[in-house]
Design an enzyme around this catalytic site. Structure first.
Site, PDB file in Angstrom:
ATOM      1  N   ASP A 182     -17.326   6.793  -1.355  1.00  0.00           N
ATOM      2  CA  ASP A 182     -16.074   6.662  -0.611  1.00  0.00           C
ATOM      3  C   ASP A 182     -15.850   7.987   0.114  1.00  0.00           C
ATOM      4  O   ASP A 182     -16.550   8.982  -0.154  1.00  0.00           O
ATOM      5  CB  ASP A 182     -14.940   6.360  -1.614  1.00  0.00           C
ATOM      6  CG  ASP A 182     -13.610   6.005  -0.954  1.00  0.00           C
ATOM      7  OD1 ASP A 182     -13.572   5.825   0.283  1.00  0.00           O
ATOM      8  OD2 ASP A 182     -12.602   5.921  -1.689  1.00  0.00           O
TER       9      ASP A 182
ATOM     10  N   GLN B  75     -10.085  -4.105  -3.588  1.00  0.00           N
ATOM     11  CA  GLN B  75     -11.390  -3.678  -3.073  1.00  0.00           C
ATOM     12  C   GLN B  75     -12.486  -3.912  -4.114  1.00  0.00           C
ATOM     13  O   GLN B  75     -13.568  -4.404  -3.789  1.00  0.00           O
ATOM     14  CB  GLN B  75     -11.340  -2.198  -2.682  1.00  0.00           C
ATOM     15  CG  GLN B  75     -12.624  -1.707  -2.050  1.00  0.00           C
ATOM     16  CD  GLN B  75     -12.898  -2.349  -0.702  1.00  0.00           C
ATOM     17  OE1 GLN B  75     -12.053  -2.286   0.180  1.00  0.00           O
ATOM     18  NE2 GLN B  75     -14.060  -2.960  -0.526  1.00  0.00           N
TER      19      GLN B  75
ATOM     20  N   ARG C  22       0.885  -1.178   0.000  1.00  0.00           N
ATOM     21  CA  ARG C  22       0.000   0.000   0.000  1.00  0.00           C
ATOM     22  C   ARG C  22       0.914   1.216   0.000  1.00  0.00           C
ATOM     23  O   ARG C  22       1.716   1.400   0.928  1.00  0.00           O
ATOM     24  CB  ARG C  22      -0.908  -0.006   1.226  1.00  0.00           C
ATOM     25  CG  ARG C  22      -1.603   1.331   1.436  1.00  0.00           C
ATOM     26  CD  ARG C  22      -2.716   1.262   2.441  1.00  0.00           C
ATOM     27  NE  ARG C  22      -3.862   0.524   1.895  1.00  0.00           N
ATOM     28  CZ  ARG C  22      -5.071   0.534   2.432  1.00  0.00           C
ATOM     29  NH1 ARG C  22      -5.304   1.213   3.550  1.00  0.00           N
ATOM     30  NH2 ARG C  22      -6.053  -0.147   1.882  1.00  0.00           N
TER      31      ARG C  22
ATOM     32  N   CYS D  73     -16.282   1.149   0.612  1.00  0.00           N
ATOM     33  CA  CYS D  73     -15.087   0.352   0.912  1.00  0.00           C
ATOM     34  C   CYS D  73     -14.677   0.473   2.384  1.00  0.00           C
ATOM     35  O   CYS D  73     -13.960  -0.395   2.886  1.00  0.00           O
ATOM     36  CB  CYS D  73     -13.944   0.748  -0.011  1.00  0.00           C
ATOM     37  SG  CYS D  73     -13.384   2.443   0.177  1.00  0.00           S
TER      38      CYS D  73
ATOM     39  N   HIS E 217      -7.343   0.736  -6.507  1.00  0.00           N
ATOM     40  CA  HIS E 217      -7.552  -0.146  -5.346  1.00  0.00           C
ATOM     41  C   HIS E 217      -8.211  -1.444  -5.849  1.00  0.00           C
ATOM     42  O   HIS E 217      -9.373  -1.729  -5.552  1.00  0.00           O
ATOM     43  CB  HIS E 217      -8.432   0.566  -4.322  1.00  0.00           C
ATOM     44  CG  HIS E 217      -8.397  -0.046  -2.952  1.00  0.00           C
ATOM     45  ND1 HIS E 217      -7.569  -1.100  -2.609  1.00  0.00           N
ATOM     46  CD2 HIS E 217      -9.094   0.269  -1.813  1.00  0.00           C
ATOM     47  CE1 HIS E 217      -7.768  -1.405  -1.331  1.00  0.00           C
ATOM     48  NE2 HIS E 217      -8.679  -0.591  -0.834  1.00  0.00           N
TER      49      HIS E 217
ATOM     50  N   ARG F 233     -13.182  -9.037   1.430  1.00  0.00           N
ATOM     51  CA  ARG F 233     -11.785  -8.707   1.104  1.00  0.00           C
ATOM     52  C   ARG F 233     -10.897  -9.924   1.390  1.00  0.00           C
ATOM     53  O   ARG F 233     -10.024 -10.273   0.613  1.00  0.00           O
ATOM     54  CB  ARG F 233     -11.306  -7.515   1.954  1.00  0.00           C
ATOM     55  CG  ARG F 233     -11.804  -6.149   1.508  1.00  0.00           C
ATOM     56  CD  ARG F 233     -11.212  -5.707   0.179  1.00  0.00           C
ATOM     57  NE  ARG F 233      -9.756  -5.624   0.208  1.00  0.00           N
ATOM     58  CZ  ARG F 233      -9.046  -4.607   0.701  1.00  0.00           C
ATOM     59  NH1 ARG F 233      -9.672  -3.550   1.176  1.00  0.00           N
ATOM     60  NH2 ARG F 233      -7.713  -4.626   0.675  1.00  0.00           N
TER      61      ARG F 233
HETATM   62  N1  NVA Z   1     -10.085   6.320  -1.325  1.00  0.00           N
HETATM   63  C1  NVA Z   1      -9.691   5.926   0.020  1.00  0.00           C
HETATM   64  C2  NVA Z   1      -9.895   4.468   0.205  1.00  0.00           C
HETATM   65  C3  NVA Z   1      -9.559   3.951   1.571  1.00  0.00           C
HETATM   66  C4  NVA Z   1      -9.688   2.464   1.677  1.00  0.00           C
HETATM   67  C5  NVA Z   1      -8.246   6.325   0.264  1.00  0.00           C
HETATM   68  O1  NVA Z   1      -7.426   6.174  -0.656  1.00  0.00           O
HETATM   69  O2  NVA Z   1      -7.936   6.784   1.363  1.00  0.00           O
HETATM   70  N1   CP Z   2     -11.142  -0.555   2.418  1.00  0.00           N
HETATM   71  C1   CP Z   2      -9.866  -0.577   2.844  1.00  0.00           C
HETATM   72  O1   CP Z   2      -8.918  -0.760   2.077  1.00  0.00           O
HETATM   73  O2   CP Z   2      -9.727  -0.398   4.196  1.00  0.00           O
HETATM   74  P1   CP Z   2      -8.382  -0.137   5.012  1.00  0.00           P
HETATM   75  O3   CP Z   2      -7.881   1.228   4.631  1.00  0.00           O
HETATM   76  O4   CP Z   2      -8.798  -0.211   6.446  1.00  0.00           O
HETATM   77  O5   CP Z   2      -7.375  -1.203   4.663  1.00  0.00           O
END
Ligand code: NVA
Ligand code: CP
Length: 314
Positions: free
Chosen positions: A229, A132, A102, A269, A129, A297
């Site tokens: 989101d 997800q 990540r 998500c 992502h 997930r």
């Molecule tokens: N769009 C959000 C998703 C978190 C799972 C982010 O990137 O923070």
């Molecule tokens: N939806 C998702 O990726 O959650 P986290 O940021 O908690 O991993």
């Protein structure tokens, strides 16, 4: 060797396989059947941004498949002291069998993959992502399909309404719609539109795979799935105040759900902010499947890791 860096890295037949395989693997978990195809395999996880679901789903999932996990963050590894991503990839991929990352820019993930000897999975970047969306599609198929033997048929022709930021999730929805035959209705505030060039790269997307709406109510009309989101994704916190103002009308509420199909599902998500991008009555209401979505997930990622390490096993 295959990586999973964005949704378009796999073809429709691979998704058909993964959805069916996920159902089998989830069935084993639900019936307490031991299944250890990844004994002696190690997953390295690198988090350069926070996580709850991704961390737990990958770690629990790898353990359930018989493997082990190493968890690294920027602050507790040499990445935080400017060791290069290339050197990090060379080293980690000599000691482990698969890596989940990540991070911020997709380009950083791509560079890691280029120098890795083992498969790399995108656990979220600024741009995409894919894990997800894999979980979201599996959840839709579970709720609205006739089993997973022909999972793709259940998605074909459906309408997914995206209400909110043109972010990593929205870009990934576009890739999925292009590949799997459904349509995304996008409604984003002005200045926060999706970047189609980024989502589709140099490819010409399938005609009709997305439509743009100024009014989020219009985007939701007739939708089979309404999804949203956070207004501010990780890494964009400095824009918080401006975003709060710009996104005020992009809150999925009961009125938006009322113009969608009567059997429409709601997904998010997570993490969610009730009263911002979604009203409590929606996320905690009868059309919401967000807890199944979060659990899935783990199941889809178990199928994904098995596929990347062992290929098709059924
Ligand atoms: N769009 C959000 C998703 C978190 C799972 C982010 O990137 O923070
Ligand atoms: N939806 C998702 O990726 O959650 P986290 O940021 O908690 O991993």
């Amino acid at each position: 060797m295959k990586h999973y860096l964005q949704f378009s890295d796999f073809g429709a037949d691979e998704y058909q396989y993964l959805f069916a395989r996920t159902a089998v693997i989830k069935g084993k978990f639900k019936s307490y059947e031991k299944y250890h195809p990844l004994t002696d395999r190690t997953l390295a996880m690198i988090f350069e941004k926070a996580s709850t679901r991704t961390r737990v789903s990958f770690e629990a999932g790898m353990g359930q498949l018989g493997g082990t996990v190493v968890n690294l963050t920027t602050s507790d590894s040499q990445l935080g002291r400017s060791e290069s991503i290339e050197d990090t990839a060379r080293v980690i991929s000599r000691m482990t069998d698969i890596v989940m990352i990540r991070t911020f820019g997709q380009e950083r993930l791509a560079r890691f993959a280029e120098y890795s000897r083992v498969p790399v999975i995108n656990g979220l970047t600024n741009e995409f992502h894919p894990c997800q969306i894999l979980a979201d599609l599996f959840t839709f198929i579970e709720h609205r399909g006739q089993g997973t033997s022909d999972a793709l048929a259940c998605l074909e022709g459906k309408v997914v309404a995206w209400v909110g930021d043109g972010n990593n999730m929205a870009n990934t929805w576009l890739q999925a719609a292009d590949l799997l035959g459904f349509t995304v209705h996008l409604s984003t505030p002005s200045g926060y539109e999706v970047d189609e060039k980024l989502a589709f790269d140099a490819r010409q997307p399938r005609a009709g795979c997305y439509k743009i709406f100024k009014d989020p109510m219009q985007a939701c009309r007739g939708a089979d799935l309404v999804t949203t989101d956070v207004w501010t994704s990780m890494g964009y916190e400095a824009e918080n105040e401006a975003r709060r103002k710009a996104f005020a009308d992009w809150c999925v509420d009961g009125e938006m759900m009322a113009v969608a199909r009567p059997d429409a599902l709601f997904m998010h998500c997570l993490p969610a902010h009730r009263g911002e991008e979604v009203a409590a009555e929606v996320i905690d209401g009868p059309q919401s499947v967000v807890w199944d979505e979060a659990e899935n997930r783990m199941h889809v990622q178990k199928a994904l890791m098995e596929y990347l390490l062992l290929g098709r096993v059924a």
